[in-house]
Design a protein around this motif. Structure first.
Motif, PDB file in Angstrom:
ATOM      1  N   ASP A 101       3.452 -14.638   5.350  1.00 49.24           N
ATOM      2  CA  ASP A 101       2.955 -14.195   4.042  1.00 49.24           C
ATOM      3  C   ASP A 101       1.805 -13.199   4.164  1.00 49.24           C
ATOM      4  O   ASP A 101       1.636 -12.330   3.296  1.00 49.24           O
ATOM      5  CB  ASP A 101       2.509 -15.391   3.201  1.00 49.24           C
ATOM      6  CG  ASP A 101       3.674 -16.272   2.783  1.00 49.24           C
ATOM      7  OD1 ASP A 101       4.833 -15.815   2.835  1.00 49.24           O
ATOM      8  OD2 ASP A 101       3.416 -17.438   2.407  1.00 49.24           O
ATOM      9  N   GLN A 102       1.015 -13.309   5.207  1.00 43.98           N
ATOM     10  CA  GLN A 102      -0.137 -12.417   5.376  1.00 43.98           C
ATOM     11  C   GLN A 102       0.289 -10.976   5.624  1.00 43.98           C
ATOM     12  O   GLN A 102      -0.470 -10.049   5.331  1.00 43.98           O
ATOM     13  CB  GLN A 102      -1.036 -12.898   6.517  1.00 43.98           C
ATOM     14  CG  GLN A 102      -1.799 -14.157   6.206  1.00 43.98           C
ATOM     15  CD  GLN A 102      -2.684 -14.022   4.989  1.00 43.98           C
ATOM     16  OE1 GLN A 102      -3.356 -13.015   4.794  1.00 43.98           O
ATOM     17  NE2 GLN A 102      -2.693 -15.043   4.163  1.00 43.98           N
ATOM     18  N   PHE A 103       1.490 -10.769   6.138  1.00 46.78           N
ATOM     19  CA  PHE A 103       1.936  -9.406   6.386  1.00 46.78           C
ATOM     20  C   PHE A 103       2.071  -8.628   5.083  1.00 46.78           C
ATOM     21  O   PHE A 103       1.884  -7.411   5.052  1.00 46.78           O
ATOM     22  CB  PHE A 103       3.231  -9.388   7.195  1.00 46.78           C
ATOM     23  CG  PHE A 103       2.981  -9.594   8.652  1.00 46.78           C
ATOM     24  CD1 PHE A 103       2.505  -8.563   9.442  1.00 46.78           C
ATOM     25  CD2 PHE A 103       3.183 -10.829   9.236  1.00 46.78           C
ATOM     26  CE1 PHE A 103       2.245  -8.751  10.784  1.00 46.78           C
ATOM     27  CE2 PHE A 103       2.920 -11.026  10.571  1.00 46.78           C
ATOM     28  CZ  PHE A 103       2.449  -9.984  11.354  1.00 46.78           C
ATOM     29  N   LYS A 104       2.357  -9.321   3.988  1.00 45.12           N
ATOM     30  CA  LYS A 104       2.437  -8.649   2.693  1.00 45.12           C
ATOM     31  C   LYS A 104       1.070  -8.094   2.310  1.00 45.12           C
ATOM     32  O   LYS A 104       0.952  -6.947   1.869  1.00 45.12           O
ATOM     33  CB  LYS A 104       2.942  -9.620   1.627  1.00 45.12           C
ATOM     34  CG  LYS A 104       3.068  -9.000   0.270  1.00 45.12           C
ATOM     35  CD  LYS A 104       3.609  -9.986  -0.744  1.00 45.12           C
ATOM     36  CE  LYS A 104       3.703  -9.342  -2.110  1.00 45.12           C
ATOM     37  NZ  LYS A 104       4.165 -10.262  -3.125  1.00 45.12           N
ATOM     38  N   SER A 105       0.027  -8.902   2.492  1.00 48.15           N
ATOM     39  CA  SER A 105      -1.315  -8.418   2.130  1.00 48.15           C
ATOM     40  C   SER A 105      -1.772  -7.309   3.080  1.00 48.15           C
ATOM     41  O   SER A 105      -2.472  -6.384   2.653  1.00 48.15           O
ATOM     42  CB  SER A 105      -2.327  -9.566   2.100  1.00 48.15           C
ATOM     43  OG  SER A 105      -2.555 -10.078   3.374  1.00 48.15           O
ATOM     44  N   LEU A 106      -1.365  -7.384   4.348  1.00 49.68           N
ATOM     45  CA  LEU A 106      -1.726  -6.302   5.275  1.00 49.68           C
ATOM     46  C   LEU A 106      -1.030  -5.003   4.887  1.00 49.68           C
ATOM     47  O   LEU A 106      -1.627  -3.922   4.941  1.00 49.68           O
ATOM     48  CB  LEU A 106      -1.382  -6.680   6.710  1.00 49.68           C
ATOM     49  CG  LEU A 106      -2.276  -7.713   7.377  1.00 49.68           C
ATOM     50  CD1 LEU A 106      -1.827  -7.942   8.820  1.00 49.68           C
ATOM     51  CD2 LEU A 106      -3.728  -7.321   7.335  1.00 49.68           C
ATOM     52  N   SER A 107       0.234  -5.092   4.476  1.00 50.05           N
ATOM     53  CA  SER A 107       0.964  -3.895   4.036  1.00 50.05           C
ATOM     54  C   SER A 107       0.319  -3.309   2.784  1.00 50.05           C
ATOM     55  O   SER A 107       0.177  -2.090   2.663  1.00 50.05           O
ATOM     56  CB  SER A 107       2.431  -4.235   3.751  1.00 50.05           C
ATOM     57  OG  SER A 107       3.088  -4.572   4.939  1.00 50.05           O
ATOM     58  N   ALA A 108      -0.059  -4.171   1.856  1.00 50.27           N
ATOM     59  CA  ALA A 108      -0.728  -3.699   0.637  1.00 50.27           C
ATOM     60  C   ALA A 108      -2.059  -3.045   0.982  1.00 50.27           C
ATOM     61  O   ALA A 108      -2.420  -2.001   0.411  1.00 50.27           O
ATOM     62  CB  ALA A 108      -0.932  -4.859  -0.331  1.00 50.27           C
ATOM     63  N   SER A 109      -2.788  -3.628   1.912  1.00 50.81           N
ATOM     64  CA  SER A 109      -4.071  -3.051   2.334  1.00 50.81           C
ATOM     65  C   SER A 109      -3.868  -1.696   2.989  1.00 50.81           C
ATOM     66  O   SER A 109      -4.640  -0.756   2.756  1.00 50.81           O
ATOM     67  CB  SER A 109      -4.790  -3.998   3.293  1.00 50.81           C
ATOM     68  OG  SER A 109      -5.185  -5.162   2.619  1.00 50.81           O
ATOM     69  N   GLU A 110      -2.830  -1.583   3.789  1.00 48.54           N
ATOM     70  CA  GLU A 110      -2.540  -0.298   4.433  1.00 48.54           C
ATOM     71  C   GLU A 110      -2.219   0.762   3.380  1.00 48.54           C
ATOM     72  O   GLU A 110      -2.675   1.901   3.472  1.00 48.54           O
ATOM     73  CB  GLU A 110      -1.383  -0.458   5.416  1.00 48.54           C
ATOM     74  CG  GLU A 110      -1.143   0.762   6.259  1.00 48.54           C
ATOM     75  CD  GLU A 110      -0.054   0.559   7.298  1.00 48.54           C
ATOM     76  OE1 GLU A 110       0.422   1.585   7.819  1.00 48.54           O
ATOM     77  OE2 GLU A 110       0.314  -0.589   7.592  1.00 48.54           O
ATOM     78  N   ALA A 111      -1.464   0.374   2.360  1.00 52.08           N
ATOM     79  CA  ALA A 111      -1.138   1.312   1.278  1.00 52.08           C
ATOM     80  C   ALA A 111      -2.411   1.752   0.541  1.00 52.08           C
ATOM     81  O   ALA A 111      -2.561   2.933   0.197  1.00 52.08           O
ATOM     82  CB  ALA A 111      -0.153   0.665   0.310  1.00 52.08           C
ATOM     83  N   LYS A 112      -3.322   0.828   0.304  1.00 56.34           N
ATOM     84  CA  LYS A 112      -4.580   1.168  -0.372  1.00 56.34           C
ATOM     85  C   LYS A 112      -5.381   2.153   0.471  1.00 56.34           C
ATOM     86  O   LYS A 112      -5.994   3.085  -0.064  1.00 56.34           O
ATOM     87  CB  LYS A 112      -5.407  -0.083  -0.626  1.00 56.34           C
ATOM     88  CG  LYS A 112      -4.833  -0.997  -1.690  1.00 56.34           C
ATOM     89  CD  LYS A 112      -5.613  -2.289  -1.754  1.00 56.34           C
ATOM     90  CE  LYS A 112      -4.932  -3.304  -2.644  1.00 56.34           C
ATOM     91  NZ  LYS A 112      -5.598  -4.626  -2.576  1.00 56.34           N
ATOM     92  N   LEU A 113      -5.380   1.958   1.780  1.00 58.03           N
ATOM     93  CA  LEU A 113      -6.111   2.879   2.656  1.00 58.03           C
ATOM     94  C   LEU A 113      -5.505   4.274   2.621  1.00 58.03           C
ATOM     95  O   LEU A 113      -6.231   5.274   2.632  1.00 58.03           O
ATOM     96  CB  LEU A 113      -6.132   2.337   4.093  1.00 58.03           C
ATOM     97  CG  LEU A 113      -7.003   1.107   4.296  1.00 58.03           C
ATOM     98  CD1 LEU A 113      -6.731   0.486   5.659  1.00 58.03           C
ATOM     99  CD2 LEU A 113      -8.478   1.455   4.149  1.00 58.03           C
ATOM    100  N   MET A 114      -4.190   4.342   2.562  1.00 59.71           N
ATOM    101  CA  MET A 114      -3.542   5.657   2.465  1.00 59.71           C
ATOM    102  C   MET A 114      -3.857   6.298   1.117  1.00 59.71           C
ATOM    103  O   MET A 114      -4.069   7.507   1.030  1.00 59.71           O
ATOM    104  CB  MET A 114      -2.045   5.523   2.692  1.00 59.71           C
ATOM    105  CG  MET A 114      -1.700   5.233   4.154  1.00 59.71           C
ATOM    106  SD  MET A 114       0.050   5.273   4.512  1.00 59.71           S
ATOM    107  CE  MET A 114       0.532   3.625   4.029  1.00 59.71           C
TER     108      MET A 114
END
Length: 179
Positions: A101-114
């Motif tokens: 489940d944490q990979f979803k939040s990491l992907s969302a965080s990566e999108a926010k950084l972009m």
């Protein structure tokens, strides 16, 4: 002469009014521009803070996983065929789900950084996430060759990748702060 004085006074009042209006409009535009910039920077800083919280929550889950797998490897080396017993096995199963489940939040965080135009920080987060993925792929309770040393190295590598990510994120945060 009276007409001249009247025109002179009218021109002076008109010019004074025009200068006041132009000055007011200019200052209002500058203030609006500065307020807008402050708002954008504030929202960027809020996003960065949210990203740091998400990554820390993910790190907590990842560290729980490495701790349980270290315990599993230690027990295996002592001859316990199951690796973990009772509630610890259930805890490992729960952590595996949490890890996924944490990979979803990491992907969302990566999108926010972009979105914030921080590709260098996004890359550090991607490296961090890939490391976690590799740890999970290589060191699991179906792999009897996992050792305590493997898990200690995995934990050290994970913390180092986390440190590099947060160093980059901190730099980006203070760049927004300074502006």
């Amino acid at each position: 002469m009276e007409l001249y004085n009247l025109l002179d006074t009218a021109i002076k009042i008109g010019l004074g009014s025009a200068i006041t209006i132009i000055g007011t409009v200019t200052i209002t535009k500058l203030n609006h521009k500065n307020e807008r910039k402050k708002d954008i920077n504030k929202r960027a800083m809020d996003l960065i803070e949210a990203i740091s919280i998400d990554v820390e929550e993910a790190t907590h889950v990842f560290l729980r996983y490495t701790a349980l797998m270290t315990e599993w490897a230690r027990n295996k080396s002592k001859g316990l065929s199951e690796g973990l017993t009772g509630n610890r096995t259930k805890e490992l199963m729960k952590v595996k789900i949490d890890l996924f489940d944490q990979f979803k939040s990491l992907s969302a965080s990566e999108a926010k950084l972009m979105l914030l135009s921080l590709p260098h920080v996004s890359e550090k987060l991607r490296i961090y996430g890939e490391l976690v993925q590799n740890i999970r792929y290589n060191y699991h309770d179906n792999n009897d060759s996992v050792t305590v040393q493997d898990m200690k190295k995995a934990r050290t590598d994970l913390l180092e990748a986390r440190k590099e990510f947060f160093t980059s994120l901190s730099s980006a945060y203070f760049n927004f702060y300074k502006n």
